[in-house]
Design an enzyme around this catalytic site. Sequence first.
Site, PDB file in Angstrom:
ATOM      1  N   GLU A 197     165.760 -28.212  60.114  1.00 33.57           N
ATOM      2  CA  GLU A 197     164.395 -28.479  60.858  1.00 33.57           C
ATOM      3  C   GLU A 197     164.010 -27.604  61.764  1.00 33.57           C
ATOM      4  O   GLU A 197     162.911 -27.520  62.548  1.00 33.57           O
ATOM      5  CB  GLU A 197     164.720 -29.839  61.707  1.00 33.57           C
ATOM      6  CG  GLU A 197     164.960 -30.722  60.776  1.00 33.57           C
ATOM      7  CD  GLU A 197     163.760 -31.183  59.769  1.00 33.57           C
ATOM      8  OE1 GLU A 197     162.253 -30.928  60.317  1.00 33.57           O
ATOM      9  OE2 GLU A 197     163.988 -31.374  58.380  1.00 33.57           O
ATOM     10  N   GLU A 213     167.655 -25.497  66.144  1.00 34.97           N
ATOM     11  CA  GLU A 213     167.122 -26.600  65.735  1.00 34.97           C
ATOM     12  C   GLU A 213     165.620 -27.129  66.067  1.00 34.97           C
ATOM     13  O   GLU A 213     165.129 -28.059  65.300  1.00 34.97           O
ATOM     14  CB  GLU A 213     168.363 -27.968  65.976  1.00 34.97           C
ATOM     15  CG  GLU A 213     169.467 -27.455  65.615  1.00 34.97           C
ATOM     16  CD  GLU A 213     170.483 -28.676  66.066  1.00 34.97           C
ATOM     17  OE1 GLU A 213     170.686 -29.607  65.267  1.00 34.97           O
ATOM     18  OE2 GLU A 213     171.168 -28.546  67.111  1.00 34.97           O
ATOM     19  N   GLY A 230     167.160 -30.252  68.428  1.00 38.73           N
ATOM     20  CA  GLY A 230     166.486 -30.806  67.289  1.00 38.73           C
ATOM     21  C   GLY A 230     165.062 -31.333  67.857  1.00 38.73           C
ATOM     22  O   GLY A 230     165.172 -31.963  68.697  1.00 38.73           O
ATOM     23  N   GLY A 279     151.714 -25.498  84.550  1.00 39.16           N
ATOM     24  CA  GLY A 279     151.105 -26.270  85.461  1.00 39.16           C
ATOM     25  C   GLY A 279     151.924 -27.578  85.982  1.00 39.16           C
ATOM     26  O   GLY A 279     151.334 -28.371  86.725  1.00 39.16           O
ATOM     27  N   ASN A 311     163.202 -37.690  86.699  1.00 39.38           N
ATOM     28  CA  ASN A 311     163.969 -38.651  87.494  1.00 39.38           C
ATOM     29  C   ASN A 311     163.462 -39.951  86.707  1.00 39.38           C
ATOM     30  O   ASN A 311     162.525 -40.381  86.694  1.00 39.38           O
ATOM     31  CB  ASN A 311     163.068 -38.802  89.078  1.00 39.38           C
ATOM     32  CG  ASN A 311     163.740 -39.790  89.925  1.00 39.38           C
ATOM     33  OD1 ASN A 311     163.819 -41.046  89.563  1.00 39.38           O
ATOM     34  ND2 ASN A 311     164.477 -39.277  90.848  1.00 39.38           N
TER      35      ASN A 311
END
EC number: 2.3.1.117
Length: 335
Positions: A197, A213, A230, A279, A311
């Site tokens: 991938e 990946e 991935g 940003g 967080n």
Amino acid sequence: MKNFPLIGLGIATKGSSGNTLDTFFPCISFKNIEDEFSQYYEIWDSLMSENVAEIKDAASLNIQDEGLNTAISNLNENKIIVLCRIIENQPIQTIEEAYLKLHLISYKYFAPNSLNLENLFDSLLNVAWTNQGPIELGDIDKRILSAQKNNQSLEIKSVDKFPCLTDYIIPPGVRIGDASRVRLGAYLSEGTTVMHEGFVNFNAGTLGPAMIEGRISAGVVIGKNSDLGGGCSTMGTLSGGNDIKISIGENCLLGANSGLGIPLGDNCIIEAGLYITGGSKITKYNSNNEPESVIKASELAGCNNLLFIRNSQTGAIEAKINPKSVELNEELHKN
């Protein structure tokens, strides 16, 4: 790294319209450099009145290599021998020069972002890439019908301006899970593993052993011993108005499904699922693991030893001192 001037010896494919569809450059000769093919520079240069020349007589090339002589002799009727010369690093003028510059990057003679690729998209033709070579789009229906009639195998791999790297060059010491996901013009260093991938665009690649990946967009370079998880993505310069060259330093990790829109320094980690753009507002922590300030991610561009996390209670993006060191599996990258 090499330098100009240089001449590429190519085998070009011609379409029924007379257009050049692609050009394969098995060898490149550099002026004032001592190597296997650069001894021919002055001979080949004397055969050229313009920067692209069609060669009717292979013997005039004075090639001493028997294998190369055999390869360029008795070509199919839609193949011709060409010489393409690049004297200075100027915008691309011909399709042969476009292919030569893509080869120069994939041969690792020039690093990504070091060649002038202006006019690249205008120079390349959109063609059908097949197991029988490139086919002009105006001829594809006829070729499909002919293949069906004669019980021949005609596999259309893609319809694009760029072919895959491995149709032309097999980089040494590299593993590629799905060759269709690495374009000609990719720069892959030894020890690189591109999983199924993973994707590597032209003018982009790895500067050492790396696990890929995720997606390496055009213009992006990845430092040695870094790991792109991935589904992760690096922001390129071809769309979205982004004119900043994204790069990733050494010993970095982009977690699965994460994204990067700023350059990273060495030893940095972005947690899985976190996309950082220039940003993005980030709470920066000091060495005592205390919040210091809220800044734009662009202010952290190129900084080393950072751990970017979100967080889980407030949703705020935080940048802390990275306590870990990313290490690739050494056995996995002995390719």
